[in-house]
Write an enzyme that holds these catalytic residues in place. Structure first.
Site, PDB file in Angstrom:
ATOM      1  N   ARG A  68       0.564   9.513  -4.189  1.00  0.00           N
ATOM      2  CA  ARG A  68       1.082   8.894  -2.963  1.00  0.00           C
ATOM      3  C   ARG A  68       2.101   9.807  -2.295  1.00  0.00           C
ATOM      4  O   ARG A  68       3.048  10.267  -2.932  1.00  0.00           O
ATOM      5  CB  ARG A  68       1.753   7.570  -3.302  1.00  0.00           C
ATOM      6  CG  ARG A  68       2.423   6.918  -2.117  1.00  0.00           C
ATOM      7  CD  ARG A  68       3.174   5.671  -2.538  1.00  0.00           C
ATOM      8  NE  ARG A  68       4.388   5.986  -3.250  1.00  0.00           N
ATOM      9  CZ  ARG A  68       5.606   5.632  -2.842  1.00  0.00           C
ATOM     10  NH1 ARG A  68       5.770   4.953  -1.738  1.00  0.00           N
ATOM     11  NH2 ARG A  68       6.662   5.946  -3.554  1.00  0.00           N
ATOM     12  N   GLU A  98      11.066  13.924   3.971  1.00  0.00           N
ATOM     13  CA  GLU A  98      10.831  13.748   2.535  1.00  0.00           C
ATOM     14  C   GLU A  98       9.768  14.733   2.055  1.00  0.00           C
ATOM     15  O   GLU A  98       9.015  15.295   2.869  1.00  0.00           O
ATOM     16  CB  GLU A  98      10.414  12.303   2.222  1.00  0.00           C
ATOM     17  CG  GLU A  98      11.569  11.321   2.410  1.00  0.00           C
ATOM     18  CD  GLU A  98      11.261   9.906   1.963  1.00  0.00           C
ATOM     19  OE1 GLU A  98      10.083   9.579   1.751  1.00  0.00           O
ATOM     20  OE2 GLU A  98      12.208   9.124   1.840  1.00  0.00           O
ATOM     21  N   HIS A 120       9.003   8.410 -10.349  1.00  0.00           N
ATOM     22  CA  HIS A 120       9.973   8.993  -9.416  1.00  0.00           C
ATOM     23  C   HIS A 120      10.873   9.918 -10.209  1.00  0.00           C
ATOM     24  O   HIS A 120      11.374   9.540 -11.272  1.00  0.00           O
ATOM     25  CB  HIS A 120      10.798   7.896  -8.741  1.00  0.00           C
ATOM     26  CG  HIS A 120      11.452   8.377  -7.486  1.00  0.00           C
ATOM     27  ND1 HIS A 120      12.468   9.295  -7.498  1.00  0.00           N
ATOM     28  CD2 HIS A 120      11.215   8.095  -6.195  1.00  0.00           C
ATOM     29  CE1 HIS A 120      12.830   9.551  -6.253  1.00  0.00           C
ATOM     30  NE2 HIS A 120      12.078   8.831  -5.439  1.00  0.00           N
ATOM     31  N   HIS A 164       7.457   4.248 -10.960  1.00  0.00           N
ATOM     32  CA  HIS A 164       7.905   3.874  -9.620  1.00  0.00           C
ATOM     33  C   HIS A 164       6.836   3.151  -8.807  1.00  0.00           C
ATOM     34  O   HIS A 164       7.132   2.190  -8.097  1.00  0.00           O
ATOM     35  CB  HIS A 164       8.310   5.168  -8.898  1.00  0.00           C
ATOM     36  CG  HIS A 164       8.927   4.975  -7.564  1.00  0.00           C
ATOM     37  ND1 HIS A 164      10.056   4.203  -7.375  1.00  0.00           N
ATOM     38  CD2 HIS A 164       8.584   5.450  -6.338  1.00  0.00           C
ATOM     39  CE1 HIS A 164      10.381   4.224  -6.092  1.00  0.00           C
ATOM     40  NE2 HIS A 164       9.496   4.964  -5.443  1.00  0.00           N
ATOM     41  N   ARG A 194       6.267  14.675  -5.672  1.00  0.00           N
ATOM     42  CA  ARG A 194       6.986  13.976  -6.739  1.00  0.00           C
ATOM     43  C   ARG A 194       6.422  14.207  -8.129  1.00  0.00           C
ATOM     44  O   ARG A 194       7.173  14.294  -9.096  1.00  0.00           O
ATOM     45  CB  ARG A 194       6.916  12.476  -6.481  1.00  0.00           C
ATOM     46  CG  ARG A 194       7.935  12.035  -5.519  1.00  0.00           C
ATOM     47  CD  ARG A 194       7.864  10.563  -5.326  1.00  0.00           C
ATOM     48  NE  ARG A 194       8.665  10.272  -4.155  1.00  0.00           N
ATOM     49  CZ  ARG A 194       8.718   9.109  -3.578  1.00  0.00           C
ATOM     50  NH1 ARG A 194       8.017   8.100  -4.044  1.00  0.00           N
ATOM     51  NH2 ARG A 194       9.479   8.931  -2.535  1.00  0.00           N
TER      52      ARG A 194
HETATM   53  C1  LIG Z   1      13.461   1.350  -5.634  1.00  0.00           C
HETATM   54  C2  LIG Z   1      12.239   1.535  -4.778  1.00  0.00           C
HETATM   55  C3  LIG Z   1      12.302   2.322  -3.640  1.00  0.00           C
HETATM   56  C4  LIG Z   1      11.185   2.503  -2.830  1.00  0.00           C
HETATM   57  N1  LIG Z   1      11.284   3.220  -1.677  1.00  0.00           N
HETATM   58  C5  LIG Z   1      10.215   3.294  -0.850  1.00  0.00           C
HETATM   59  C6  LIG Z   1      10.323   3.917   0.425  1.00  0.00           C
HETATM   60  O1  LIG Z   1      11.383   4.393   0.813  1.00  0.00           O
HETATM   61  N2  LIG Z   1       9.211   3.958   1.198  1.00  0.00           N
HETATM   62  C7  LIG Z   1       8.013   3.433   0.824  1.00  0.00           C
HETATM   63  O2  LIG Z   1       7.038   3.495   1.583  1.00  0.00           O
HETATM   64  N3  LIG Z   1       7.900   2.820  -0.380  1.00  0.00           N
HETATM   65  C8  LIG Z   1       8.965   2.729  -1.201  1.00  0.00           C
HETATM   66  N4  LIG Z   1       8.832   2.085  -2.402  1.00  0.00           N
HETATM   67  C9  LIG Z   1       7.569   1.400  -2.707  1.00  0.00           C
HETATM   68  C10 LIG Z   1       7.499   0.154  -1.828  1.00  0.00           C
HETATM   69  O3  LIG Z   1       8.777  -0.435  -1.752  1.00  0.00           O
HETATM   70  C11 LIG Z   1       6.525  -0.870  -2.384  1.00  0.00           C
HETATM   71  O4  LIG Z   1       5.295  -0.254  -2.672  1.00  0.00           O
HETATM   72  C12 LIG Z   1       6.285  -1.961  -1.353  1.00  0.00           C
HETATM   73  O5  LIG Z   1       7.516  -2.512  -0.960  1.00  0.00           O
HETATM   74  C13 LIG Z   1       5.394  -3.030  -1.927  1.00  0.00           C
HETATM   75  O6  LIG Z   1       5.366  -4.097  -1.024  1.00  0.00           O
HETATM   76  P1  LIG Z   1       4.511  -5.374  -1.394  1.00  0.00           P
HETATM   77  O7  LIG Z   1       4.675  -6.322  -0.273  1.00  0.00           O
HETATM   78  O8  LIG Z   1       3.151  -4.961  -1.782  1.00  0.00           O
HETATM   79  O9  LIG Z   1       5.180  -5.919  -2.752  1.00  0.00           O
HETATM   80  P2  LIG Z   1       6.688  -6.324  -3.090  1.00  0.00           P
HETATM   81  O10 LIG Z   1       7.613  -5.904  -2.041  1.00  0.00           O
HETATM   82  O11 LIG Z   1       6.963  -5.892  -4.475  1.00  0.00           O
HETATM   83  O12 LIG Z   1       6.615  -7.902  -3.073  1.00  0.00           O
HETATM   84  C14 LIG Z   1       5.887  -8.607  -4.057  1.00  0.00           C
HETATM   85  C15 LIG Z   1       6.188 -10.072  -3.895  1.00  0.00           C
HETATM   86  O13 LIG Z   1       5.312 -10.852  -4.691  1.00  0.00           O
HETATM   87  C16 LIG Z   1       6.059 -11.816  -5.429  1.00  0.00           C
HETATM   88  N5  LIG Z   1       5.276 -12.141  -6.618  1.00  0.00           N
HETATM   89  C17 LIG Z   1       4.805 -11.300  -7.562  1.00  0.00           C
HETATM   90  N6  LIG Z   1       4.087 -11.981  -8.474  1.00  0.00           N
HETATM   91  C18 LIG Z   1       4.090 -13.282  -8.100  1.00  0.00           C
HETATM   92  C19 LIG Z   1       3.528 -14.468  -8.627  1.00  0.00           C
HETATM   93  N7  LIG Z   1       2.824 -14.482  -9.757  1.00  0.00           N
HETATM   94  N8  LIG Z   1       3.740 -15.635  -7.972  1.00  0.00           N
HETATM   95  C20 LIG Z   1       4.483 -15.668  -6.835  1.00  0.00           C
HETATM   96  N9  LIG Z   1       5.048 -14.566  -6.285  1.00  0.00           N
HETATM   97  C21 LIG Z   1       4.840 -13.390  -6.905  1.00  0.00           C
HETATM   98  C22 LIG Z   1       7.375 -11.134  -5.689  1.00  0.00           C
HETATM   99  O14 LIG Z   1       8.373 -12.043  -6.052  1.00  0.00           O
HETATM  100  C23 LIG Z   1       7.598 -10.472  -4.318  1.00  0.00           C
HETATM  101  O15 LIG Z   1       8.085 -11.390  -3.395  1.00  0.00           O
HETATM  102  C24 LIG Z   1       9.951   1.908  -3.221  1.00  0.00           C
HETATM  103  C25 LIG Z   1       9.883   1.129  -4.374  1.00  0.00           C
HETATM  104  C26 LIG Z   1      11.018   0.937  -5.148  1.00  0.00           C
HETATM  105  C27 LIG Z   1      10.923   0.084  -6.379  1.00  0.00           C
END
Ligand SMILES: Cc1cc2nc3c(=O)[nH]c(=O)nc-3n(C[C@H](O)[C@H](O)[C@H](O)COP(=O)(O)OP(=O)(O)OC[C@H]3O[C@@H](n4cnc5c(N)ncnc54)[C@H](O)[C@@H]3O)c2cc1C
Length: 528
Positions: A380, A119, A236, A345, A284
């Site tokens: 990032r 990437e 993105h 993104h 990006r």
């Molecule tokens: C389309 C897309 C593609 C991506 N591709 C990549 C990639 O290839 N590689 C990479 O490193 N990163 C990628 N990213 C970024 C990465 O996916 C995210 O930064 C990462 O998954 C965040 O993980 P997290 O556990 O912090 O939050 P999330 O995975 O967003 O999880 C948040 C959780 O909190 C819950 N939640 C939120 N608010 C509340 C509340 N008030 N009460 C109860 N529950 C709540 C949600 O329902 C969810 O379960 C991508 C992002 C997107 C959108």
């Protein structure tokens, strides 16, 4: 009267950060994990490209660290970058062993190796992935592991509404709402982990799912936690033009450019070499700004991502989901260039945490996208966010094991929430739409002093209008209040940085200014 629950450790969010932390922290006591929708619904679930880690023989954590530092535009913290890149490879292997089926092959010596992707900004192939469904595979694997551990109570459709503090300012739980019944429930906990993800829904166009409403950042901030670097929003460059899948634009992973796809204007000119020596594989922010500039100067709605020169077999094997989703939109990416536009993104900022994921509020931890660890700095590097979430969730659990969890909380005062009413929900919807447009126009890819000032003034008025919504026992009302809160944090932080650096580009100050080579920290006193 609200219902009551008590646990040792409360985790909010079931993305990679929340699930991994819950799994690791369950050695310590009772863990309750709440999540506002179904268990897998999260940004993690939609990650395509993969997770970066120096696992190849020709790679080393030091090389991964230099790429991360180079992208961070002077603000990535070298000690944190070293820590993440060094601990990453072993943790990614553990994730694989826990049941996350990454794509692998067997080498000439009969050993299983990760099939590594490439990437932008990475000078080695180091993206561990599961075809183009990496996030889905991570969610499936981790939800399965959490459920079969028998140590974690996973409660879907429960929304964390507000954090609870005791008299000393320690976080001792939260008020939550059942999203089915609207019933408020008080959860008392000895320690709380926020793993609530990002803020993409603050923008009109985003790759983020509907859950990404900045709840954790807003709640933590209201509870007194410091917030850092919120101006650094990653756009993105390549979301599928015209797509809207349940509130999010469909992402065309950077890995497609990694395999050789080229960005072109609509008349076929490959434009990226005019902007950066790495052309389509430039960082990006540069690609997003270039696409934005080309679209604006030509008055066009999209640019093209051309993968038609790649082997159709490679496209179908490596990008099955992207290929299929494009087909459903009438585009065969093996034959036709894909129309793409930039979309919000990722937020590099968030609740400021130390190397053990502790926020500045006692008893309150944060990991994943809602936290600001110092890894990304002003920008990032692709696929570093899943890695950061994993490493900091692990470190938070390790530290709790070492230091022990605090004692049982004492009595806490809880203010009652008002019942949901239809008019308030409609008002919340209208406010949300206006703030998304405002942020897209004035706090997006290219910013100006006047635009930011206007956005700040208007957001203050919208917050005023939304003040009564903040007391409602209603998920849509509270999400809107949280979006307004994080939007103000973005705009306030952007106004505190009169220069351009990393993801923050201000047309009135187009150069980087060494005087601003520091984090932007905002607390309640600064935004009031
Ligand atoms: C389309 C897309 C593609 C991506 N591709 C990549 C990639 O290839 N590689 C990479 O490193 N990163 C990628 N990213 C970024 C990465 O996916 C995210 O930064 C990462 O998954 C965040 O993980 P997290 O556990 O912090 O939050 P999330 O995975 O967003 O999880 C948040 C959780 O909190 C819950 N939640 C939120 N608010 C509340 C509340 N008030 N009460 C109860 N529950 C709540 C949600 O329902 C969810 O379960 C991508 C992002 C997107 C959108």
């Amino acid at each position: 009267m609200p219902g009551h629950l008590s646990t040792d450790i409360l985790v909010v969010g079931s993305g990679i950060a929340g699930l991994w932390f819950a799994l690791r922290a369950s050695r310590l006591g009772r863990v309750l994990l709440i999540t506002k929708k179904s268990d897998v619904e999260s940004a993690t679930n939609y990650a395509q490209g993969g997770i970066a880690a120096a696992t190849a023989e020709n790679d080393a954590p030091g090389l991964h660290a230099s790429d991360t530092l180079a992208t961070g535009a002077g603000l990535a913290r070298p000690a944190i970058v070293r820590l993440v890149t060094e601990t990453g490879p072993a943790l990614v292997r553990e994730l694989h062993e826990t049941g996350v089926g990454f794509s692998t092959y067997v080498d000439a010596r009969g050993r299983e190796q990760f099939d590594l992707g490439q990437e932008g900004g990475h000078h080695r192939r180091r993206i561990v992935h599961a075809a183009d469904r990496t996030g889905l595979e991570i969610e499936r694997g981790l939800v399965r592991a959490v459920k079969s551990s028998g140590q974690v109570m996973l409660s879907e459709e429960h929304f964390a509404a507000e954090l609870l503090l005791d008299d000393s300012g320690r976080c001792v739980g939260c008020q939550m709402l059942s999203t089915d019944s609207g019933e408020p429930i008080v959860v008392r906990a000895r320690v709380v982990m926020l793993a609530t993800g990002g803020i993409g829904q603050a923008y009109r166009h985003t790759t983020n799912p509907r859950i990404a409403t900045g709840d954790g950042i807003a709640m933590g901030f209201r509870a007194g936690a410091r917030v850092a670097n919120m101006e650094f929003i990653q756009f993105h460059p390549t979301s599928l033009y015209g797509s809207d899948i349940n509130g999010r634009a469909f992402l065309i992973s950077e890995a497609v450019r990694g395999e050789g796809a080229i960005l072109r204007t609509r008349d076929g000119e490959p434009f990226m070499s005019r902007y950066h020596p790495d052309a389509s594989l430039a960082p990006r922010d540069i690609v997003a700004r270039a696409a934005d500039a080309e679209m604006k100067s030509r008055g066009e709605d999209y640019v093209l991502l051309d993968a038609t020169h790649l082997a159709p077999e490679l496209i179908r094997r490596r990008f099955p989901t992207i290929h299929q989703t494009c087909l459903e939109s009438g585009i065969d990416m093996t034959k036709d260039p894909i129309p793409v536009v930039p979309a919000a993104h990722y937020v590099c900022g968030g609740l400021e945490v130390n190397e053990w994921s502790e926020t500045t509020v006692s008893g309150l931890l944060a990991a994943g996208e809602c936290a600001c660890t110092g890894l990304h700095g002003a920008n990032r590097l692709a696929s570093n966010s899943l890695l950061e979430a994993l490493v900091f969730a692990e470190r938070a659990a390790d530290h709790l094991v070492e230091a022990g969890i605090p004692g049982e909380p004492g009595d806490i005062a809880v203010s009652l929430l008002l019942p949901e009413d239809g008019a308030a929900v409609r008002r919340a919807g209208a406010l949300r739409e206006e703030l998304q447009g405002l942020m897209w126009q004035h706090a997006g890819i290219v910013r100006t002093d006047d635009g930011l000032r206007h956005a700040g003034d208007r957001l203050a008025e919208l917050c005023e209008q939304a003040s009564s919504l903040g007391r409602a026992a209603s998920v849509p009302c509270r999400e809107t209040v949280n979006l307004l809160e994080v939007a103000r944090l973005v705009v306030t932080s952007a106004r505190l940085r009169p220069e351009s650096r990393g993801l923050h580009y201000n047309q009135d100050h187009p150069q980087m200014d060494p005087g601003f080579a520091r984090d932007t920290i905002v607390d309640r006193a600064r935004i009031a």
